[in-house]
Design a protein around this motif. Structure first.
Motif, short mmCIF file in Angstrom:
data_model
loop_
_atom_site.label_atom_id
_atom_site.label_comp_id
_atom_site.label_asym_id
_atom_site.label_seq_id
_atom_site.Cartn_x
_atom_site.Cartn_y
_atom_site.Cartn_z
N PRO A 26 0.81 -1.23 0.00
CA PRO A 26 0.00 0.00 0.00
C PRO A 26 0.84 1.27 0.00
N CYS A 27 2.10 1.18 0.44
CA CYS A 27 2.98 2.33 0.33
C CYS A 27 3.23 2.68 -1.14
N VAL A 28 3.40 1.64 -1.96
CA VAL A 28 3.56 1.85 -3.40
C VAL A 28 2.26 2.36 -4.01
N ALA A 29 1.13 1.77 -3.62
CA ALA A 29 -0.16 2.23 -4.14
C ALA A 29 -0.41 3.69 -3.80
N GLY A 30 -0.05 4.11 -2.57
CA GLY A 30 -0.20 5.50 -2.19
C GLY A 30 0.69 6.42 -3.01
N THR A 31 1.91 5.95 -3.29
CA THR A 31 2.81 6.74 -4.13
C THR A 31 2.25 6.92 -5.53
N ILE A 32 1.67 5.85 -6.07
CA ILE A 32 1.04 5.95 -7.39
C ILE A 32 -0.10 6.96 -7.34
N ALA A 33 -0.87 6.96 -6.25
CA ALA A 33 -1.96 7.94 -6.12
C ALA A 33 -1.42 9.37 -6.14
N LEU A 34 -0.28 9.60 -5.51
CA LEU A 34 0.33 10.93 -5.57
C LEU A 34 0.70 11.30 -7.00
N MET A 35 1.27 10.35 -7.73
CA MET A 35 1.64 10.60 -9.12
C MET A 35 0.42 10.93 -9.96
N LEU A 36 -0.66 10.17 -9.76
CA LEU A 36 -1.86 10.40 -10.55
C LEU A 36 -2.59 11.68 -10.16
N SER A 37 -2.39 12.14 -8.93
CA SER A 37 -2.99 13.42 -8.56
C SER A 37 -2.30 14.58 -9.26
N LYS A 38 -1.06 14.36 -9.71
CA LYS A 38 -0.37 15.36 -10.54
C LYS A 38 -0.78 15.23 -12.00
N ASN A 39 -0.90 14.00 -12.49
CA ASN A 39 -1.24 13.78 -13.89
C ASN A 39 -2.00 12.47 -14.00
N ASN A 40 -3.31 12.56 -14.14
CA ASN A 40 -4.13 11.34 -14.18
C ASN A 40 -4.26 10.76 -15.58
N THR A 41 -3.45 11.26 -16.53
CA THR A 41 -3.49 10.72 -17.89
C THR A 41 -2.39 9.70 -18.16
N ILE A 42 -1.44 9.56 -17.24
CA ILE A 42 -0.34 8.64 -17.51
C ILE A 42 -0.82 7.19 -17.41
N LEU A 43 -0.24 6.34 -18.25
CA LEU A 43 -0.64 4.95 -18.37
C LEU A 43 0.11 4.08 -17.35
N PRO A 44 -0.37 2.85 -17.12
CA PRO A 44 0.35 1.96 -16.20
C PRO A 44 1.82 1.80 -16.56
N SER A 45 2.14 1.68 -17.84
CA SER A 45 3.55 1.54 -18.24
C SER A 45 4.36 2.76 -17.85
N GLN A 46 3.75 3.94 -17.95
CA GLN A 46 4.44 5.17 -17.58
C GLN A 46 4.63 5.27 -16.07
N VAL A 47 3.59 4.88 -15.33
CA VAL A 47 3.69 4.85 -13.86
C VAL A 47 4.84 3.95 -13.44
N ASP A 48 4.88 2.76 -14.01
CA ASP A 48 5.91 1.79 -13.63
C ASP A 48 7.31 2.30 -13.97
N GLU A 49 7.47 2.81 -15.18
CA GLU A 49 8.79 3.30 -15.58
C GLU A 49 9.27 4.41 -14.65
N ILE A 50 8.39 5.35 -14.33
CA ILE A 50 8.78 6.45 -13.44
C ILE A 50 9.13 5.93 -12.06
N LEU A 51 8.30 5.02 -11.52
CA LEU A 51 8.58 4.46 -10.19
C LEU A 51 9.95 3.78 -10.15
N GLU A 52 10.25 3.00 -11.19
CA GLU A 52 11.49 2.23 -11.18
C GLU A 52 12.72 3.10 -11.43
#
Length: 535
Positions: free
Chosen positions: A357-383
């Motif tokens: 859930p720490c990762v899920a919360g981080t993804i939520a922060l990313m999507l609150s900045k830009n909710n148009t990014i795709l799962p592949s983009q989320v993953d690449e940025i996280l990694e």
């Protein structure tokens, strides 16, 4: 049973409905996300299903213990931000104005104490589901937590500190409670598939799932992968626990140490994953401690999908398999919300369950900045933004421990053109490059690219070998390089708002070898061999 095509479920359904009228079948449920039909059927009627060519497989939906009840260590709110939230720098993200607001996170677990003061004002609201989700264990609309695991996880996603302790990475994210495990932590595969389908149908942005199935339980890995591929296609990213058997490889040896579906492929393939295959929605999560050491219990890859039809990819031994996990995050001695006390906390919990859930919360922060990014983009940025714990992505720490502040900073604004790509392989001015090298690169910090144009040549700027071939991956592997040659190459990134110019990089390949029989390359010397000995 799993029909091979969604269109043919109707024929099997018709048969099951007839049997239901005869009291031979009950509780028929269709799960579109992976084309499953689930029901309770009398054993002497199971063989009748074999008449349907449309049914690919018939399986027993066995209840399994997913999570164990941890020791209860109650704690009071102390006007703190918990250490795990600070470790990933989430508090710095809040100062930038991103708190997860407007992002819907489905927590698939033992339910959620939706009355806890740290969650109650940002639970999912839907007039058809007055208790903020659904209970797939008891088949009702009240997913209240009766075990504690789900509330603890939900608190790490979005506990807002109203009662004293700030436990949530994304304190304004919205929680959808989906109960799939009972008060003993047990559940079925079909229950989780239904929950995933529910999350998809009701527009969840992120799934947080701290559970998984052992391969030795005889699970349908193909059906699991079908489900998470469907999530990926729908634009939903799923943070899923890798499992807690890393120190039990005597019972759960590699490549079967990571649980399903945490063993499914990520949305984005890291360049270190040189053996390529399919993708899915899963960001697999391992656990680290306060010193950034990976927990002994955190499950290890690689995993093997070569014998799972129809995917049959990522073979292991002699090949590398699929690297798991993708990232790690704090999962040792974690404090979060109490399911039995609406203002209380539980302390000292360990597991990849707590890291997820720490990762899920981080993804939520990313999507609150830009909710148009795709799962592949989320993953690449996280990694790529993670705090690296090793020189390469590996099967212990993945790409490293997540850094929420770095991830959000690297998340582009919704209307930005791409920046120049970074980290080229081969590196600029590198010598003695092998002729079979795979070109790869990372995205810059601008808007996320929709595609790339690849250029390669012996001229500068490069055009005379490959002149702007369009690719949709961050690698290129069809170059046909020659020995002892200087090359130039560049990559331009494009999206609807513009494109990068691309830097020109140069490298030179190795010289022609005098003898090359060791590599079975006979292009220079037509080696012949006679006799019975090996080379």
């Amino acid at each position: 049973g799993r029909p091979t095509k969604k269109a043919v479920q109707q024929y099997v359904k018709q048969y099951l409905n007839r049997q239901k009228e005869l009291n031979n079948v009950k509780e028929i449920v269709s799960i579109p996300i992976n084309n499953i039909l689930n029901c309770k059927i009398k054993t002497d009627k199971i063989a009748d299903l074999l008449q349907f060519n449309e049914i690919e497989s018939i399986d027993y939906d066995e209840k399994r213990v997913m999570v164990k009840i941890p020791e209860r260590k109650t704690s009071n709110g102390t006007k703190e931000i918990t250490w795990n939230v600070l470790k990933v720098n989430a508090d710095d993200v809040w100062q930038e104005g991103y708190t997860g607001e407007g992002v819907l996170v489905a927590v698939i677990d033992t339910g959620v104490n939706y009355n806890h003061h740290d969650l109650m004002d940002h639970m999912w609201e839907n007039s058809d589901y007055p208790y903020h989700g659904y209970d797939f264990v008891n088949n009702d609309n009240n997913p209240i937590d009766d075990m504690g695991h789900g509330t603890h996880c939900a608190g790490t996603v979005a506990g807002d500190g109203t009662s004293g302790s700030q436990t949530g990475v994304a304190p304004d994210a919205t929680i959808m409670a989906l109960k799939v495990l009972d008060d003993q932590g047990s559940g079925t595969e079909s229950g989780v598939w239904q929950a995933m389908n529910f999350a998809l149908q009701h527009n969840a942005d992120v799934i947080s799932m701290s559970l998984g199935w052992q391969h030795s339980w005889g699970i349908d890995r193909s059906a699991w992968r079908d489900a998470v591929v469907s999530l990926n296609e729908a634009g939903i990213v799923a943070a899923i626990a890798a499992g807690n058997e890393g120190d039990q490889q005597y019972n759960y040896p590699i490549p079967d140490n990571v649980r399903t579906p945490g063993d499914c492929p990520p949305p984005w393939l890291h360049p270190d994953q040189t053996l390529t295959g399919g993708t899915s929605a899963v960001i697999s999560v391992g656990a680290s401690n306060s010193s950034d050491n990976v927990a002994d219990f955190s499950s290890r890859g690689p995993v093997d999908w070569s014998n799972v039809s129809p995917y049959n990819d990522y073979p292991y031994q002699p090949e590398m398999g699929l690297i798991r996990p993708d990232v790690v995050s704090p999962g040792v001695n974690i404090k979060s919300l109490d399911y039995q006390n609406n203002t209380g906390y539980l302390d000292g919990w360990d597991g990849t369950s707590m890291a997820t859930p720490c990762v899920a919360g981080t993804i939520a922060l990313m999507l609150s900045k830009n909710n148009t990014i795709l799962p592949s983009q989320v993953d690449e940025i996280l990694e790529t933004s993670a705090h690296h714990l090793a020189s390469n992505k590996n099967n212990i720490s993945g790409s490293g421990r997540i850094d929420a502040f770095a991830a959000v900073n690297d998340t582009p604004s919704p209307t930005s053109p791409p920046a120049d790509v970074q980290n080229p392989i081969p590196e600029n001015n590198q010598t003695n490059v092998m002729t079979g090298i795979i070109f790869s690169w990372h995205n810059g910090s601008g808007g996320y690219p929709e595609y790339y144009k690849f250029y390669l040549g012996t001229d500068n700027p490069p055009t005379n070998i490959i002149n702007g071939e369009i690719v949709d991956t961050t690698y290129f592997n069809n170059a046909n390089l020659e020995f002892g040659t200087t090359y130039y190459w560049k990559v331009e990134a494009y999206n609807e708002y513009g494109n990068s110019n691309g830097n020109v990089w140069t490298f030179s390949t190795i010289s022609q070898p005098d003898e090359d029989f060791e590599t079975n390359d006979f292009s220079s010397f037509d080696w012949q061999f006679s006799g019975s000995a090996d080379w």
